[in-house]
Design a protein around this motif. Structure first.
Motif, PDB file in Angstrom:
ATOM      1  N   MET A  20      -4.256  -2.708   1.437  1.00 42.68           N
ATOM      2  CA  MET A  20      -5.231  -1.615   1.469  1.00 42.68           C
ATOM      3  C   MET A  20      -4.581  -0.294   1.076  1.00 42.68           C
ATOM      4  N   LEU A  21      -3.381  -0.049   1.575  1.00 41.02           N
ATOM      5  CA  LEU A  21      -2.668   1.174   1.214  1.00 41.02           C
ATOM      6  C   LEU A  21      -2.379   1.212  -0.282  1.00 41.02           C
ATOM      7  N   GLU A  22      -2.050   0.069  -0.844  1.00 38.84           N
ATOM      8  CA  GLU A  22      -1.829  -0.004  -2.284  1.00 38.84           C
ATOM      9  C   GLU A  22      -3.113   0.339  -3.043  1.00 38.84           C
ATOM     10  N   ASP A  23      -4.239  -0.136  -2.534  1.00 38.50           N
ATOM     11  CA  ASP A  23      -5.529   0.125  -3.182  1.00 38.50           C
ATOM     12  C   ASP A  23      -5.892   1.608  -3.167  1.00 38.50           C
ATOM     13  N   ILE A  24      -5.423   2.356  -2.161  1.00 39.32           N
ATOM     14  CA  ILE A  24      -5.763   3.778  -2.088  1.00 39.32           C
ATOM     15  C   ILE A  24      -4.649   4.670  -2.638  1.00 39.32           C
ATOM     16  N   GLY A  25      -3.715   4.053  -3.372  1.00 43.33           N
ATOM     17  CA  GLY A  25      -2.769   4.866  -4.120  1.00 43.33           C
ATOM     18  C   GLY A  25      -1.343   4.895  -3.643  1.00 43.33           C
ATOM     19  N   TYR A  26      -1.008   4.091  -2.628  1.00 46.32           N
ATOM     20  CA  TYR A  26       0.370   4.064  -2.135  1.00 46.32           C
ATOM     21  C   TYR A  26       1.205   3.067  -2.938  1.00 46.32           C
ATOM     22  N   TYR A  27       2.471   3.415  -3.155  1.00 51.99           N
ATOM     23  CA  TYR A  27       3.436   2.487  -3.734  1.00 51.99           C
ATOM     24  C   TYR A  27       4.014   1.707  -2.566  1.00 51.99           C
ATOM     25  N   CYS A  28       3.778   0.398  -2.531  1.00 55.50           N
ATOM     26  CA  CYS A  28       4.117  -0.403  -1.359  1.00 55.50           C
ATOM     27  C   CYS A  28       5.300  -1.329  -1.614  1.00 55.50           C
ATOM     28  N   VAL A  29       6.182  -1.381  -0.638  1.00 57.17           N
ATOM     29  CA  VAL A  29       7.338  -2.280  -0.670  1.00 57.17           C
ATOM     30  C   VAL A  29       7.357  -3.033   0.654  1.00 57.17           C
ATOM     31  N   ASP A  30       7.364  -4.371   0.600  1.00 54.69           N
ATOM     32  CA  ASP A  30       7.311  -5.152   1.830  1.00 54.69           C
ATOM     33  C   ASP A  30       8.670  -5.761   2.153  1.00 54.69           C
ATOM     34  N   ASN A  31       8.896  -5.940   3.463  1.00 55.90           N
ATOM     35  CA  ASN A  31      10.090  -6.624   3.977  1.00 55.90           C
ATOM     36  C   ASN A  31      11.400  -5.994   3.525  1.00 55.90           C
ATOM     37  N   ILE A  32      11.449  -4.679   3.487  1.00 51.28           N
ATOM     38  CA  ILE A  32      12.706  -4.011   3.170  1.00 51.28           C
ATOM     39  C   ILE A  32      13.630  -4.123   4.382  1.00 51.28           C
ATOM     40  N   PRO A  33      14.922  -4.368   4.190  1.00 50.91           N
ATOM     41  CA  PRO A  33      15.846  -4.377   5.332  1.00 50.91           C
ATOM     42  C   PRO A  33      15.819  -3.018   6.029  1.00 50.91           C
ATOM     43  N   ALA A  34      15.660  -3.036   7.326  1.00 50.04           N
ATOM     44  CA  ALA A  34      15.531  -1.782   8.075  1.00 50.04           C
ATOM     45  C   ALA A  34      16.722  -0.856   7.863  1.00 50.04           C
ATOM     46  N   ALA A  35      17.907  -1.436   7.715  1.00 49.30           N
ATOM     47  CA  ALA A  35      19.112  -0.626   7.539  1.00 49.30           C
ATOM     48  C   ALA A  35      19.129   0.107   6.207  1.00 49.30           C
TER      49      ALA A  35
END
Length: 287
Positions: A20-35
């Motif tokens: 949904m965030l991608e649909d409203i214009g956000y560049y989304c990255v999933d499962n990035i290492p927290a560090a």
């Protein structure tokens, strides 16, 4: 640049939120290492591309526990350095998550190390507790459909992107439990109950006949006035404390009549001063 850190329990809707965030214009990255969150932000800021002015990063429990625990401090550091940053956390009750996993036949990401599915869910809740406690916006998806969750994300986040304070009035039934995401909870079970009127029982607080019944009682009118006065007194201070989201939960016994009516009345009163006002009826979506 604006950054939203999206986290939550597996099966609670994190992927739906990111889409949904991608649909409203956000560049989304999933499962990035927290560090690597800080390094990712620094790299993004150095690039300066228009597409990365709004970023959402998904982080789940497949990280080292110390890295997850450090995330709230990393977010605070980014804020102090001038990077607008929010944490969105999604969860659902255990039985709902178990049901979703049984329907999709997927494996929980921690099932190998934690044993049974319920053990994995408990371990995940423990690991992500520092993130959920630091979250700016917490959403319970237990009784929320995919479409309802998408709309809720769109409404709350888009309103914030426009500089609005996001104020949600949520009705619920005490027999189903108090919403964990509520900032304020008001109990209206002391008010006259339309449930005991045979003609009104099948309806909800959104129906004209139920509204007429409730508005005719002085106790109901006084309750709305008192809750309104309390919120008017404190909302300015809450906003001044850099809070972006507020959820006000109104509860009656079943969550169909009194709480629904009062949540609607409060939302109408506050819309003029708070354009980002939303209403959600948790128990109505169960039917």
């Amino acid at each position: 640049m604006k950054l939203i850190l999206v986290s939550g329990l597996s099966g609670a809707g994190k992927s739906v939120a990111l889409h949904m965030l991608e649909d409203i214009g956000y560049y989304c990255v999933d499962n990035i290492p927290a560090a690597l969150l800080r390094s990712f932000v620094d790299l993004t800021l150095s690039g300066g591309e228009e597409m990365t002015q709004q970023i959402a990063v998904g982080v789940d429990a497949r990280n080292r526990a110390p890295d997850i625990s450090a995330l709230p401090d990393s977010v605070d550091t980014l804020r102090r350095e001038g990077v607008p940053c929010e944490i969105l956390f999604l969860y659902a009750d255990e039985n709902t998550l178990v049901k979703r996993y049984s329907e999709t036949r997927r494996r929980h990401p921690l099932s190998d190390s934690a044993g049974s599915l319920r053990d994995a869910l408990a371990e995940e809740r423990r690991l992500l507790a520092p993130v959920s406690e630091a979250a700016d916006l917490v959403i319970d998806t237990t009784s929320t459909t995919v479409h309802e969750l998408r709309e809720l994300i769109r409404a709350r986040v888009s309103g914030r992107d426009a500089g609005k304070f996001s104020l949600l009035f949520e009705s619920f039934g005490f027999k189903h439990g108090i919403p964990d995401n509520a900032d304020f909870v008001f109990d209206v079970r002391c008010l006259p109950n339309p449930y005991w009127e045979a003609a009104l029982r099948p309806g909800t607080g959104q129906d004209a006949a139920v509204a007429e019944f409730l508005s005719s009682h002085e106790m109901v009118v006084r309750m709305i006035e008192d809750i309104s006065a309390f919120l008017i007194r404190w909302l300015a201070a809450i906003r001044d404390a850099d809070r972006s989201y507020l959820t006000v939960a109104i509860g009656c016994t079943g969550g169909r009549h009194r709480s629904v009516y009062i949540a609607e009345q409060l939302a109408d009163r506050f819309r003029e001063d708070y354009p980002g006002v939303l209403v959600r009826h948790g128990e109505l979506s169960r039917h």
